[in-house]
Motif scaffolding. Structure first.
Motif, short mmCIF file in Angstrom:
data_model
loop_
_atom_site.label_atom_id
_atom_site.label_comp_id
_atom_site.label_asym_id
_atom_site.label_seq_id
_atom_site.Cartn_x
_atom_site.Cartn_y
_atom_site.Cartn_z
N ALA A 114 -9.77 -3.74 -2.42
CA ALA A 114 -8.84 -2.73 -1.75
C ALA A 114 -7.70 -2.41 -2.75
O ALA A 114 -6.94 -2.82 -2.80
N PHE A 115 -8.12 -0.98 -3.15
CA PHE A 115 -7.35 -0.67 -4.43
C PHE A 115 -6.06 -0.18 -4.07
O PHE A 115 -5.12 0.03 -4.88
N ASN A 116 -5.94 0.20 -2.84
CA ASN A 116 -4.41 0.95 -2.46
C ASN A 116 -3.31 0.12 -2.29
O ASN A 116 -2.22 0.50 -1.81
N GLY A 117 -3.47 -1.52 -2.36
CA GLY A 117 -2.27 -2.00 -2.05
C GLY A 117 -2.63 -3.55 -2.06
O GLY A 117 -3.97 -3.78 -1.79
N PRO A 146 0.84 -1.18 0.08
CA PRO A 146 0.06 -0.04 0.10
C PRO A 146 1.02 1.07 -0.15
O PRO A 146 1.99 1.34 0.69
N ASP A 147 0.49 2.38 -0.56
CA ASP A 147 1.03 3.52 -0.78
C ASP A 147 1.38 4.28 0.52
O ASP A 147 2.41 4.71 0.95
N GLU A 148 0.45 3.83 1.49
CA GLU A 148 0.76 4.64 2.76
C GLU A 148 0.45 3.44 3.81
O GLU A 148 -0.10 2.48 3.86
N TYR A 149 1.25 3.54 4.96
CA TYR A 149 1.24 2.45 5.90
C TYR A 149 0.47 3.23 7.23
O TYR A 149 -0.51 2.52 8.00
N TYR A 161 -17.07 -1.15 -6.23
CA TYR A 161 -15.75 -1.31 -6.23
C TYR A 161 -15.05 -1.02 -4.76
O TYR A 161 -14.27 -1.51 -4.29
N TYR A 162 -15.67 0.19 -4.16
CA TYR A 162 -15.06 0.53 -3.05
C TYR A 162 -15.56 -0.67 -2.16
O TYR A 162 -14.49 -0.90 -1.10
N PHE A 163 -16.20 -1.11 -2.41
CA PHE A 163 -16.65 -2.36 -1.12
C PHE A 163 -16.26 -3.66 -1.31
O PHE A 163 -16.34 -4.50 -0.65
C1 NAG Z 1 -3.02 6.66 -2.01
C2 NAG Z 1 -4.14 6.23 -2.77
O1 NAG Z 1 -3.93 5.60 -3.62
N1 NAG Z 1 -5.37 6.25 -2.34
C3 NAG Z 1 -6.50 5.61 -2.71
C4 NAG Z 1 -6.89 4.58 -2.02
O2 NAG Z 1 -8.33 4.30 -2.70
C5 NAG Z 1 -9.23 5.15 -2.86
C6 NAG Z 1 -10.55 4.50 -3.34
O3 NAG Z 1 -10.72 3.10 -2.83
C7 NAG Z 1 -8.90 6.34 -3.63
O4 NAG Z 1 -10.06 7.28 -3.61
C8 NAG Z 1 -7.64 6.91 -2.81
O5 NAG Z 1 -7.09 7.63 -3.90
#
Ligand code: NAG
Ligand code: NAG
Ligand code: NAG
Ligand code: NAG
Ligand code: NAG
Ligand code: NAG
Ligand code: NAG
Ligand code: NAG
Ligand code: NAG
Ligand code: NAG
Ligand code: NAG
Length: 796
Positions: free
Chosen positions: A457-460, A413-416, A452-454
């Protein structure tokens, strides 16, 4: 939205449960064919079996307590000192040091310097009892060192709470849940087996206010007695038999009575039939009454008791509404569990001591103190991966020259720490912004519009679930990072594009393999919107259009359909990678390259289509059940493979299925009834876990398993039993064995009276059935090459 029950843990789905749920506008809580029957008074704990000594000590301590001191043991207090989810204050005068109750099922949550273990579903997919035990043992050690007295897990409910649950088969849940209880409690940490009971959906789990500003009750799980025993209560019985000192009552109602004040489930099933010696704690804020909850068998309110108990509870005792003996029993059960686990010993760390709220204060560092846990973290991650497709010798990878990696789930994930503050303020675990969780509160309508939000998990990469199923490890081995490391060792070129809309496709034709990483997210507080999502499926098919060796890896928190790409000949391999914890990428790469063999098996059924799972989508209002949401469990025990068997539906991948790099062969089935095995029941003796003679061995099954391939590997031998009059087959035994190439092993399964009985609602006991039982042995619920029969003639 999706029915929870067929997908169960499996999909835990967007519930709106209640199968066959026609829309109803229910304005009264008298709806339902059965209301919960009253069972009073609340039985006092008896200290049966190995609880006797703890009860003696507890009785002696409680006898010295004032009314106020006993009362103070029944509810939590707020704290700003540490990260504990719940705090029970100490009574220094008597040497009671208090308790810290803390999430979760896959490691200590809400703190740092701890390990992130594979989640419950990953353990379910490993089908390995010693692994479940060892994982529990090491996790328990971390809870202990951090000053936790009660670890809030495991989840053993057969369908609900995907994120932390094990399987939607009650037998598998019970076996691995019991091993987990023994592991955690072996460290002196009390397990809180949850959620009691029938907490099988998240929607309406708690009372809410609707758009018309009316109070909407929590969902009522309406379950008949037979289904309750054979499906929902079953795994709890195993966990109690294994000695769990605590049970957490759930948010939902059961037959229209709140689970934390349901006298039938708490006084009746739990404390009488199953002889529970320990205490019942509420799920957080699941208390809905004072006097009624106490009399129905609730022992402890969390995180506080001020709304219903608190000072008013002593008034209720003073004016005779609740007998003081009930309060004494509550206190005794709590103190007995504390003594039973040896928490009175001075070596047991004080509540919350290792996890101060302020991260600048000294911390107990657990992850590096538990170096011994490393093999278990890694093996645990390895064994929960399930290979379901492997064609054209796609796997294992053989020193590829060029691999291409795609998908949002490949990278870390981009953020921890999503809010950038501190780990303590990141309660949702690695990489999941609190915003994702809060979206859960919007529930159904939003889910339909923005699936998709649900689901994703897009962020990683997904390595844990959300909510109480989350925790944060010291590091995260992401698949892409582990592949890069391997590339270094193998002199491989790695190309990647993990954007949500990959444009780099050019080199794919030249790639030896294209790996696509997708996921299926789930979190506490929200059900999944469906069992697949078009977005991820399109990504797979887009890659497969150009790449003839496309390998799909899915980190899934529940079942996940694959039919939009499973038959694509360019999709050569599919791996269900579940939720492996911090060693995710490292374990996966070992498997992909054949340093390890796949040995996991699906703990749920993967259907070909969503409509194959009972009733599925439900369109309509936000509150289709009016003010008193109802979920009728009319499908009975026919969930998952029982349902597919009953309706003769062919699944894509059946329950218990999983491939290996080697092959196995089963032979030599012997089914031997044990002499006098069926006589002399019941003796009447009840200890924790229920009637003791339910565990008598009635028959033994043995078989031989040979590794017919040219690689070492592990196979899970599975025993299914067809009880006369019950489902075609039900899992009643399994054993995972490691066999060298060309070697063989004998597997042996004791079948107990309980394994071979069905619940008799008239006699109110488990009964063997007269007639011919079918006994099947094989490698999955549909690959059962061995079959024999067992004839039982009971005297009654
Ligand atoms: C940092 C990053 O990519 N954040 C994304 C995480 O996912 C949400 C949607 O699920 C995005 O809106 C964020 O930009
Ligand atoms: C449900 O019934 C109540 C009382 O009859 C009524 O006020 C309410 O509008 C109805 N709700 C729906 C969604 O039909
Ligand atoms: C719920 O109601 C059904 C039908 O009356 C009954 O069989 C079952 O025992 C009840 N269960 C509880 C927990 O009240
Ligand atoms: C009970 O708890 C309250 C608040 O948590 C505390 O103020 C009080 O002193 C306690 N009573 C006794 C008798 O320990
Ligand atoms: C099961 O888990 C244990 C403990 O981690 C491990 O030693 C064993 O090899 C595993 N069994 C198989 C057959 O993989
Ligand atoms: C909702 O109902 C509560 C009392 O039931 C009332 O205090 C509140 O003002 C109402 N809110 C709205 C927006 O009508
Ligand atoms: C006790 O009861 C009173 C009135 O019945 C109520 O206002 C109060 O909130 C209750 N709780 C406590 C902890 O006193
Ligand atoms: C006894 O006290 C409890 C708690 O304050 C209260 O709810 C109940 O109504 C009282 N009963 C009587 C008979 O006074
Ligand atoms: C946290 O602890 C540090 C070190 O003891 C202290 O300087 C700081 O003020 C504390 N912060 C808070 C918010 O209490
Ligand atoms: C499979 O991949 C090849 C390129 O290697 C491509 O020509 C073919 O059309 C693909 N097949 C499918 C079904 O996408
Ligand atoms: C765990 C296990 O059995 N691993 C074996 C898998 O197969 C490879 C050969 O491909 C062996 O080297 C491993 O020991």
């Amino acid at each position: 939205m999706v029915s929870v029950k067929q997908l169960g843990l499996a999909a835990a789905i967007l519930s709106i449960c209640g199968l066959g749920h026609a829309e109803r506008n229910i304005t009264s809580d008298t709806y339902f064919y059965g209301q919960s029957e009253p069972v009073y008074p609340s039985p006092s704990g008896k200290g049966t079996g190995d609880w006797a000594e703890a009860y003696e000590k507890a009785a002696a301590m409680v006898a010295k307590m004032t009314l106020e001191e006993k009362n103070n043991l029944t509810y939590g207090v707020a704290t700003t000192e540490n990260g504990c989810s719940g705090i029970l204050p100490s009574i220094p005068r008597l040497g009671f040091t208090g308790m810290c109750l803390q999430d979760a099922g896959n490691g200590v949550r809400n703190t740092d310097f701890v390990n992130s273990y594979p989640s419950g579903i990953h353990v379910g997919a490993s089908w390995n009892k010693s692994l479940a035990h060892d994982r529990g043992w090491y996790m328990g050690g971390e809870f202990r060192k951090k000053g936790v007295q009660v670890a809030l897990g495991p989840v053993v409910g057969p369908l609900g709470r995907t994120v932390t649950g094990i399987s939607n088969d009650p037998y598998l849940d019970g076996a691995l849940g019991a091993a987990t209880v023994q592991g955690v409690q072996g460290q002196g940490v009390i397990t809180s087996v949850k959620h009691f009971i029938a907490n099988e959906q998240e929607l309406y789990r708690n009372p809410t206010i609707n758009s018309r500003n009316e109070s909407v009750e929590s969902i009522s799980s309406n379950i008949d007695d037979k289904t309750m025993h054979e499906l929902y209560l079953w795994p709890f019985q195993d966990a109690l038999k294994a000695g769990s000192g605590n049970v957490m009552c759930s948010y939902n109602r059961v037959n229209n009575s709140h689970a934390c004040q349901n006298s039938k489930t708490l006084n009746g099933l739990l404390k009488t039939e199953l002889g529970f010696n320990g205490f019942v704690v509420t799920d957080w804020d699941a208390q809905h009454s004072g006097v009624a909850a106490a009399q129905a068998g609730l022992d402890m309110a969390m995180p506080d008791g001020q709304s219903f108990w608190g000072d008013n509870f002593t008034d209720a005792i003073a004016n005779g509404s609740v007998p003081e003996s009930r309060l004494t029993d509550m206190a005794t059960r709590i103190i007995a569990a504390w003594y039973k686990m040896g928490q009175d010993e001075s070596s047991y760390p004080a509540p919350g001591v290792g996890m101060p709220y302020n991260v600048s204060e000294p911390h107990t560092i657990v992850n590096s103190l538990t170096r011994d846990a490393k093999p278990t973290l890694y093996d645990g991650a390895v064994e929960g991966h399930v290979l379901v497709k492997n064609t054209k010798n796609a796997l294992p990878l053989k020193s590829p020259k060029l691999i291409s990696v795609f998908g949002y789930d490949a990278k870390a994930p981009d953020e921890y720490m999503p809010d950038g503050k501190s780990l303590l303020y990141n309660p949702w675990g690695i990489g999941y912004s609190p915003a994702i969780f809060q979206m859960g509160d919007l529930f159904s309508m939003t889910v339909i519009n923005e699936p998709y939000y649900f689901q994703v998990a897009f962020n990683g990469t997904l390595s844990v679930g959300g909510g109480s199923g989350a925790n944060s490890g010291p590091y995260l081995s992401a698949p892409l990072d582990a592949l890069q490391q391997r590339a270094y060792e193998d002199n491989t070129v790695v190309m990647w594009d993990t954007t949500n809309n990959p444009s780099f496709m050019g080199l794919m034709e030249a790639s030896d393999a294209c790996l696509v990483f997708i996921n299926a997210f789930a979190t506490e507080g929200l059900d999944r919107a469906g069992a697949y999502d078009d977005y991820s499926d399109e990504l797979v098919n887009k890659v497969a259009k150009t790449c003839s060796n496309t390998i799909v890896v899915i980190h899934n928190a529940g079942t996940r359909l694959v039919d939009q790409f499973a038959e694509n000949p360019n999709v050569t391999a599919i791996v269900f990678a579940h939720l492996p914890g911090q060693d995710s990428g490292r374990a996966l790469v070992s498997l992909l390259y054949g340093d390890e063999n796949f040995s996991g098996k699906l703990p749920y059924t993967v259907a070909k289509s969503q409509s194959d799972y009972y009733s599925f989508f439900h369109t309509g209002a936000v509150t289709p059940y009016g003010l008193f949401p109802q979920s009728d469990f009319t499908e009975g025990v026919y969930t998952d493979y029982r349902y597919f068997d009953l309706h003769d539906i062919t699944p894509r991948y059946e329950f218990g299925f999983g491939l290996s790099y080697t092959t196995f062969c089963f032979s030599d089935l012997h089914v031997s009834p044990v002499k006098h095995g069926i006589s002399a029941y019941p003796t009447g003796a009840i200890e924790q876990g229920g009637a003791v003679d339910l565990w008598d061995t009635v028959a033994t099954v043995t078989a031989t398993l040979r590794n017919t391939g040219d690689k070492a590997g592990a196979e899970v031998a599975q025993v299914y039993v067809g009880i006369p009059g019950r489902p075609v087959k039900q899992l009643r035994g399994f054993d995972k064995v490691q066999i060298p190439a060309g070697g063989s092993a004998e597997v042996s399964f004791p079948l107990t009276r309980r394994d071979l009985s069905s619940w008799d609602v008239v006699a109110q006991k488990w009964q063997l059935q007269n007639g011919e039982y079918k006994i099947y042995v094989g490698s999955s619920s549909r690959e059962l090459p061995l079959m024999d029969t067992l004839t039982i003639v009971t005297s009654s």
